[in-house]
Design a protein around this motif. Structure first.
Motif, PDB file in Angstrom:
ATOM      1  N   LEU A  35     -17.625  24.461  -4.781  1.00 45.42           N
ATOM      2  CA  LEU A  35     -18.130  23.867  -6.039  1.00 45.42           C
ATOM      3  C   LEU A  35     -19.569  22.545  -6.284  1.00 45.42           C
ATOM      4  O   LEU A  35     -20.628  22.517  -7.078  1.00 45.42           O
ATOM      5  CB  LEU A  35     -16.854  23.356  -7.178  1.00 45.42           C
ATOM      6  CG  LEU A  35     -17.066  22.902  -8.316  1.00 45.42           C
ATOM      7  CD1 LEU A  35     -17.862  23.835  -9.293  1.00 45.42           C
ATOM      8  CD2 LEU A  35     -16.238  21.933  -9.042  1.00 45.42           C
ATOM      9  N   GLY A  36     -18.993  21.299  -5.804  1.00 46.28           N
ATOM     10  CA  GLY A  36     -20.243  21.014  -5.555  1.00 46.28           C
ATOM     11  C   GLY A  36     -20.448  20.779  -4.864  1.00 46.28           C
ATOM     12  O   GLY A  36     -22.399  20.219  -5.183  1.00 46.28           O
ATOM     13  N   ALA A  37     -21.245  21.609  -3.582  1.00 42.83           N
ATOM     14  CA  ALA A  37     -22.167  21.647  -2.830  1.00 42.83           C
ATOM     15  C   ALA A  37     -22.970  22.558  -3.920  1.00 42.83           C
ATOM     16  O   ALA A  37     -24.601  22.854  -3.629  1.00 42.83           O
ATOM     17  CB  ALA A  37     -22.033  22.871  -1.350  1.00 42.83           C
ATOM     18  N   ALA A  38     -22.811  23.494  -4.319  1.00 48.33           N
ATOM     19  CA  ALA A  38     -23.388  24.241  -6.083  1.00 48.33           C
ATOM     20  C   ALA A  38     -24.390  23.635  -6.509  1.00 48.33           C
ATOM     21  O   ALA A  38     -25.039  24.085  -6.677  1.00 48.33           O
ATOM     22  CB  ALA A  38     -22.762  25.513  -5.825  1.00 48.33           C
ATOM     23  N   LEU A  39     -23.402  22.964  -7.096  1.00 42.96           N
ATOM     24  CA  LEU A  39     -24.395  22.439  -8.521  1.00 42.96           C
ATOM     25  C   LEU A  39     -25.053  21.185  -7.628  1.00 42.96           C
ATOM     26  O   LEU A  39     -25.891  21.049  -8.478  1.00 42.96           O
ATOM     27  CB  LEU A  39     -22.835  21.312  -9.551  1.00 42.96           C
ATOM     28  CG  LEU A  39     -21.354  22.647  -9.943  1.00 42.96           C
ATOM     29  CD1 LEU A  39     -20.661  21.991 -10.671  1.00 42.96           C
ATOM     30  CD2 LEU A  39     -23.053  23.154 -11.133  1.00 42.96           C
ATOM     31  N   GLY A  40     -24.667  20.156  -7.104  1.00 41.20           N
ATOM     32  CA  GLY A  40     -25.932  19.323  -6.441  1.00 41.20           C
ATOM     33  C   GLY A  40     -27.011  20.344  -5.730  1.00 41.20           C
ATOM     34  O   GLY A  40     -27.657  19.966  -5.656  1.00 41.20           O
ATOM     35  N   ALA A 114     -21.247  16.280 -15.262  1.00 37.92           N
ATOM     36  CA  ALA A 114     -19.626  16.146 -15.941  1.00 37.92           C
ATOM     37  C   ALA A 114     -19.391  17.480 -15.038  1.00 37.92           C
ATOM     38  O   ALA A 114     -17.789  17.811 -15.531  1.00 37.92           O
ATOM     39  CB  ALA A 114     -20.113  16.570 -17.408  1.00 37.92           C
ATOM     40  N   ALA A 115     -19.493  19.098 -15.238  1.00 35.13           N
ATOM     41  CA  ALA A 115     -19.574  20.434 -14.718  1.00 35.13           C
ATOM     42  C   ALA A 115     -18.597  19.731 -13.775  1.00 35.13           C
ATOM     43  O   ALA A 115     -17.584  20.995 -13.138  1.00 35.13           O
ATOM     44  CB  ALA A 115     -20.210  21.009 -15.149  1.00 35.13           C
ATOM     45  N   ALA A 116     -19.237  19.300 -12.834  1.00 36.49           N
ATOM     46  CA  ALA A 116     -18.622  19.379 -11.359  1.00 36.49           C
ATOM     47  C   ALA A 116     -17.130  18.543 -11.605  1.00 36.49           C
ATOM     48  O   ALA A 116     -16.204  19.066 -10.904  1.00 36.49           O
ATOM     49  CB  ALA A 116     -19.529  18.623 -10.155  1.00 36.49           C
ATOM     50  N   VAL A 117     -16.832  17.334 -12.033  1.00 30.74           N
ATOM     51  CA  VAL A 117     -16.278  16.384 -12.565  1.00 30.74           C
ATOM     52  C   VAL A 117     -14.917  17.737 -13.289  1.00 30.74           C
ATOM     53  O   VAL A 117     -13.476  17.567 -12.637  1.00 30.74           O
ATOM     54  CB  VAL A 117     -16.442  14.719 -12.549  1.00 30.74           C
ATOM     55  CG1 VAL A 117     -14.801  14.776 -13.423  1.00 30.74           C
ATOM     56  CG2 VAL A 117     -17.145  14.342 -12.013  1.00 30.74           C
ATOM     57  N   VAL A 118     -15.133  18.129 -14.330  1.00 35.14           N
ATOM     58  CA  VAL A 118     -14.214  18.959 -14.549  1.00 35.14           C
ATOM     59  C   VAL A 118     -13.857  19.730 -14.058  1.00 35.14           C
ATOM     60  O   VAL A 118     -12.635  20.095 -13.866  1.00 35.14           O
ATOM     61  CB  VAL A 118     -14.928  18.661 -16.161  1.00 35.14           C
ATOM     62  CG1 VAL A 118     -13.997  20.230 -16.726  1.00 35.14           C
ATOM     63  CG2 VAL A 118     -14.838  18.161 -16.730  1.00 35.14           C
ATOM     64  N   GLY A 119     -14.975  20.703 -13.564  1.00 36.52           N
ATOM     65  CA  GLY A 119     -14.058  21.882 -11.749  1.00 36.52           C
ATOM     66  C   GLY A 119     -13.242  21.556 -10.871  1.00 36.52           C
ATOM     67  O   GLY A 119     -12.330  22.343 -11.360  1.00 36.52           O
ATOM     68  N   SER A 120     -13.375  20.569 -10.570  1.00 36.42           N
ATOM     69  CA  SER A 120     -12.279  19.202  -9.739  1.00 36.42           C
ATOM     70  C   SER A 120     -11.341  19.214 -10.046  1.00 36.42           C
ATOM     71  O   SER A 120     -10.393  19.241  -9.236  1.00 36.42           O
ATOM     72  CB  SER A 120     -13.623  19.296  -8.870  1.00 36.42           C
ATOM     73  OG  SER A 120     -14.138  17.718  -9.008  1.00 36.42           O
ATOM     74  N   THR A 142     -14.698  13.010  -3.919  1.00 36.71           N
ATOM     75  CA  THR A 142     -14.781  14.510  -2.985  1.00 36.71           C
ATOM     76  C   THR A 142     -16.120  15.156  -3.751  1.00 36.71           C
ATOM     77  O   THR A 142     -16.403  15.813  -2.696  1.00 36.71           O
ATOM     78  CB  THR A 142     -13.552  15.191  -2.985  1.00 36.71           C
ATOM     79  OG1 THR A 142     -12.942  14.830  -3.524  1.00 36.71           O
ATOM     80  CG2 THR A 142     -12.226  14.556  -1.977  1.00 36.71           C
ATOM     81  N   VAL A 143     -15.744  15.399  -5.358  1.00 36.62           N
ATOM     82  CA  VAL A 143     -16.984  16.144  -5.263  1.00 36.62           C
ATOM     83  C   VAL A 143     -17.893  15.513  -5.512  1.00 36.62           C
ATOM     84  O   VAL A 143     -18.752  16.331  -4.967  1.00 36.62           O
ATOM     85  CB  VAL A 143     -16.558  16.773  -6.814  1.00 36.62           C
ATOM     86  CG1 VAL A 143     -16.604  15.690  -8.543  1.00 36.62           C
ATOM     87  CG2 VAL A 143     -17.230  17.536  -6.980  1.00 36.62           C
ATOM     88  N   LEU A 145     -19.156  13.778  -3.233  1.00 43.86           N
ATOM     89  CA  LEU A 145     -19.396  14.212  -1.579  1.00 43.86           C
ATOM     90  C   LEU A 145     -20.261  15.304  -1.248  1.00 43.86           C
ATOM     91  O   LEU A 145     -21.334  15.923  -0.746  1.00 43.86           O
ATOM     92  CB  LEU A 145     -19.029  13.613  -0.800  1.00 43.86           C
ATOM     93  CG  LEU A 145     -18.953  13.620   0.965  1.00 43.86           C
ATOM     94  CD1 LEU A 145     -20.011  12.922   1.138  1.00 43.86           C
ATOM     95  CD2 LEU A 145     -17.529  13.571   1.386  1.00 43.86           C
ATOM     96  N   ALA A 146     -19.150  16.297  -1.916  1.00 44.62           N
ATOM     97  CA  ALA A 146     -19.743  17.834  -1.321  1.00 44.62           C
ATOM     98  C   ALA A 146     -21.169  17.898  -3.004  1.00 44.62           C
ATOM     99  O   ALA A 146     -22.308  18.839  -1.811  1.00 44.62           O
ATOM    100  CB  ALA A 146     -18.662  18.782  -2.235  1.00 44.62           C
ATOM    101  N   ALA A 147     -21.088  17.375  -3.555  1.00 43.82           N
ATOM    102  CA  ALA A 147     -22.742  17.002  -4.520  1.00 43.82           C
ATOM    103  C   ALA A 147     -24.342  16.721  -3.740  1.00 43.82           C
ATOM    104  O   ALA A 147     -25.177  17.169  -3.633  1.00 43.82           O
ATOM    105  CB  ALA A 147     -22.713  17.268  -6.012  1.00 43.82           C
ATOM    106  N   ALA A 148     -23.974  15.670  -3.135  1.00 45.24           N
ATOM    107  CA  ALA A 148     -24.812  14.841  -2.083  1.00 45.24           C
ATOM    108  C   ALA A 148     -25.397  15.782  -1.194  1.00 45.24           C
ATOM    109  O   ALA A 148     -26.326  16.247  -0.527  1.00 45.24           O
ATOM    110  CB  ALA A 148     -24.490  13.946  -1.971  1.00 45.24           C
ATOM    111  N   PHE A 149     -24.335  16.351  -0.215  1.00 45.29           N
ATOM    112  CA  PHE A 149     -24.433  17.826   0.623  1.00 45.29           C
ATOM    113  C   PHE A 149     -25.630  18.461   0.358  1.00 45.29           C
ATOM    114  O   PHE A 149     -26.822  18.819   0.192  1.00 45.29           O
ATOM    115  CB  PHE A 149     -23.859  17.495   1.249  1.00 45.29           C
ATOM    116  CG  PHE A 149     -22.840  17.313   2.623  1.00 45.29           C
ATOM    117  CD1 PHE A 149     -23.401  17.407   3.624  1.00 45.29           C
ATOM    118  CD2 PHE A 149     -22.427  16.167   2.398  1.00 45.29           C
ATOM    119  CE1 PHE A 149     -23.315  16.755   4.864  1.00 45.29           C
ATOM    120  CE2 PHE A 149     -21.891  15.243   3.399  1.00 45.29           C
ATOM    121  CZ  PHE A 149     -22.204  15.926   4.516  1.00 45.29           C
TER     122      PHE A 149
END
Length: 204
Positions: A35-40, A114-120, A142-143, A145-149
């Protein structure tokens, strides 16, 4: 399209490393890594504004969504009305900051954050709202961190995509041009009344 291959491979490898490394470090990244990697990655690849402005919008949207959960935990009832008010306030806050920055921080990047936090975090919050103080910081970090990657994996693709779209627009516009110029309209005889809509008669 070949230019997307290496960043895409890096994004895939980074997502896998997040899952395995998070498990090794006890960070519980399994359910938020993709989730985080895709949105980031989406925030990184869109060629709109400078990279730091997109990243700032994503981070601000994440913090605003976290504040929305804090508002729910502290004051709003755990009902559909309470959840609706919190969601409305988060979106309005995103819109307000985007407006105050004159769009330098794009609204879409706020919404992605916002979607990243809500989804996680929504499932964990719903399971135990009183534990917000203990569980929310982990979910937020954590989300992000994944979004940063994901963001770092794709941020350099923005200019390439913009150049490709410009070439496509130029190719399509040249294809739409007529191959030959048609015959010029015959001049109207002198003395005849010009007929047609009144705005055409006024312009003649």
């Amino acid at each position: 399209m070949r230019g997307y291959f290496l960043p895409g491979v890096f994004l895939a490898v980074a997502t896998g490393v997040l899952v395995f490394g998070g498990d090794w470090l006890g960070l519980e990244l399994e359910h938020v890594a993709l989730l985080g990697a895709a949105l980031g990655g989406a925030a990184g690849v869109v060629p709109d504004r400078q990279p730091w402005e997109r990243a700032a919008g994503l981070l601000a949207g994440s913090v605003l969504a976290w504040l929305g959960y804090a508002l729910r935990a502290a004051w709003l009832p755990d009902t559909s009305a309470g959840r609706g008010v919190a969601a409305m306030l988060v979106v309005l806050a995103c819109l307000l900051i985007a407006f105050l920055t004159s769009g330098r921080l794009p609204l879409w990047s706020f919404l992605i954050g916002a979607a990243a936090v809500v989804g996680s975090y929504e499932v964990a919050y719903t399971a135990a709202p009183p534990e917000f103080v203990e569980t929310s910081p982990t979910a937020l970090t954590t989300v992000l961190l994944a979004a940063a990657f994901g963001f770092l994996a794709t941020v350099f693709l923005g200019n390439t995509i913009e150049e490709e779209r410009a070439r496509e627009r130029g190719r399509y516009s040249s294809d739409d041009e007529p191959d030959a110029v048609g015959p010029e309209p015959e001049p109207e005889p002198d003395g005849e009344t010009v007929r047609g809509p009144f705005w055409e008669r006024a312009l003649r």
